[in-house]
Each structure stands twice: as structure tokens, then as C-alpha cells.
Enzyme design. Structure first.
Site, short mmCIF file in Angstrom:
data_model
loop_
_atom_site.label_atom_id
_atom_site.label_comp_id
_atom_site.label_asym_id
_atom_site.label_seq_id
_atom_site.Cartn_x
_atom_site.Cartn_y
_atom_site.Cartn_z
N TYR A 174 52.19 -43.43 42.11
CA TYR A 174 51.22 -41.83 41.18
C TYR A 174 50.14 -41.96 42.19
CZ TYR A 174 51.42 -38.20 37.80
OH TYR A 174 50.88 -37.02 37.17
N LYS A 207 54.56 -39.78 44.40
CA LYS A 207 54.47 -38.43 44.61
C LYS A 207 53.28 -38.12 45.41
CE LYS A 207 54.40 -36.59 39.84
NZ LYS A 207 52.52 -35.57 39.85
#
Length: 296
Positions: free
Chosen positions: A131, A159
């Protein structure tokens, strides 16, 4: 798991705890819409504000009510030992993947971040998504660091933050990163206003805040991009510009929480104090935007 629309729902809560019935309704809404995956306990899910037991319960509810839709669960925390505990909880709950941001109070170094992912991946039996969210973690990944971490076992996705609205620049950015990571690692885009741009630039999926409450609107964008209809994907995204403007002004979490309250899908308050949903003129304006966009 790491393609198409990954919808990130709100975790409705107040100071007494998580509103479990409201959360279940949101999960069921996403499953019925046919999203490709659900991201529980992401930033929209307010994961840092919940105790370990609350996070386990939210993970369980997400998995139990998602039907056949795979669920990815956020496991970010300040200390490595807590991240590992949360990873074990997510796996016991039946998560199909975990999402890890390098959460910190003291700013982390690149080697410390690599060490975090190296230690956590040794404990996992499910895929992990990196992330990359500098807006909340204040840590900026280099492409080289992404490349190193992507070699670790269980890492299957990244991501990334919003890509440029310039098509050539966006594609170059995705291709630069893709050249450094194994082919098994998917690249997904976040930042809702950049969803169409990221997909058109070659990202495998879109991690979407708006998709967590309005899955059909997000799915229209994703399916157009997947069909090679780049202009249609952009057109559908541009239609939502009034909503994107509010995201930029107030933050996606406050806007989407307020929208859930206005739709009767969550009680007010639905956010952990001191964070508050929109009030006054901003709340009224959001209601008008939702009506104009036919999202209510």
C-alpha cells in the site's frame, strides 16, 4: 483477485464501537453489484482507529457477507509485532489477501520499510498488496524499493498513488514500475479521480473509495477500460468531476461517510472522533451533487 474493481467500503462507527449492521449492508451491496474484490479496513475503513479485536470482527464480517467476492484486509500498524498479529487474524478470518502500508510515527527509512515487508511476508500464506499511500504514511516509495519488495514471497500487488492525467506520462510511469517487478505482481491505481487514467495507462485494477459506496458507477468505468474503450472510461470518470472536486477539497473519507449518512446506509456519526463528516453548506452541496449525478 488483483484485477478490475477493488471496492473499499466505509467502516461505519461511533465512539461506542463499529456499527456492524451498517457495515454488513455495505458489504452485501458490493457483493450484489459484482465488484471484483473488496478492500476491508483500508484508509476508507479507518483501520488505524480500531482496536485489534474490532479489526478482527470487521474482517470476519466482511468475509462472511461477501459471498464469492474475495476480500483483502488491511493490516497496517505502528509496530511490527502488531502487524504480524493482525496478519494472522486476517488469515484466520478467511481473507484472500492482506494490504500493508508502512504506518509510522517516526518517519521510516527505506531499509526499515523493506525490513517490515520482509518480516511480514515470512508469516503469510495469502498474497500481500503493498500500500503506497504517502498522503497518510508520509513515506514515499521509490520504484527501486518497490522492485526489491516485489521479489519477496507472497507479494502479489502494488497499490500506487494517482497517476498523471497526461496519458503518455501515466503510461510511462506504469511501464517504468512494471519493468522492475516480477510479472506475477499486479499494479493497481488509487485516487478516485485517477482511476480511469490509471487503467488506461495499463494498471491491472483500481482501488476505489467511490466504488465502496457506489459500485455501479465505478464498475462502468472499469468495464469500459477493460474493454479497450479508453475514451468511454474517461467520459464516465469526467461525469463524476463534481464528486472528485469534493474529494480533493475535504478528503474522500469525509465525503463518502457523509454520502453514506445521506443515503441512510450509515447513521450519523459514522466516523471515529475527532474526524467528522461534512456539515452545513458542504453537506447540503454534497447532497445536491449526489442528486445531480443520480447517485441517490
Amino acid at each position: 483477485m488483483f484485477s478490475g474493481l477493488s471496492a473499499f467500503p466505509l467502516t461505519p462507527m461511533n465512539e461506542a464501537g463499529v456499527d456492524e449492521p451498517a457495515f454488513v449492508r455495505l458489504i452485501e451491496r458490493l457483493a450484489s453489484a459484482g465488484v471484483d474484490s473488496i478492500g476491508a479496513l483500508g484508509s476508507t475503513g479507518s483501520y488505524p482507529y480500531l482496536a485489534r479485536a474490532e479489526r478482527l470482527r470487521v474482517a470476519q464480517l466482511a468475509v462472511e457477507n461477501a459471498g464469492n467476492v474475495p476480500v483483502m484486509v488491511g493490516i497496517g500498524a505502528l509496530r511490527l509485532r502488531d502487524v504480524i498479529d493482525l496478519a494472522q487474524d486476517a488469515q484466520k478470518a478467511g481473507a484472500s489477501a492482506v494490504l500493508l502500508a508502512p504506518v509510522s510515527y517516526q518517519k521510516l527509512t527505506a531499509e526499515e520499510v523493506f525490513g517490515l515487508y520482509e518480516a511480514v511476508t515470512r508469516t503469510l500464506s495469502v498474497p500481500l498488496c503493498i500500500y503506497d499511500n504517502p498522503g497518510t504514511t508520509h513515506f514515499e516509495f521509490s520504484d527501486e524499493l518497490h522492485g526489491r519488495i516485489a521479489q519477496l514471497p507472497q507479494v502479489r500487488a502494488i497499490k500506487i498513488p494517482p497517476v498523471s492525467a497526461d496519458r503518455d506520462a501515466a503510461r510511462a510511469r506504469v511501464e517504468r514500475l512494471r519493468a522492475l517487478v516480477p510479472s506475477r505482481v499486479a499494479i493497481g491505481v488509487s485516487g478516485d479521480w485517477a482511476g480511469a487514467d490509471g487503467l488506461n495507462a495499463g494498471c491491472d485494477n483500481w482501488y476505489s473509495v467511490v466504488g465502496g459506496l457506489f459500485p455501479q458507477a465505478a464498475l462502468h468505468i472499469v468495464r469500459a477500460a477493460q474493454a479497450g474503450e479508453a475514451q468511454e472510461a474517461v467520459r464516465r470518470s469526467e461525469r463524476l468531476q463534481p464528486l472528485w472536486a469534493l474529494f480533493r477539497q475535504y478528503g474522500g473519507l469525509r465525503v463518502i461517510a457523509t454520502a453514506a449518512e445521506l443515503l441512510g446506509l450509515a447513521d450519523r456519526p459514522s466516523l471515529p472522533l475527532p474526524i467528522r463528516s461534512l456539515d452545513g453548506a458542504a453537506r447540503v452541496h454534497l447532497g445536491s451533487v449526489l442528486a445531480e449525478l443520480k447517485l441517490v
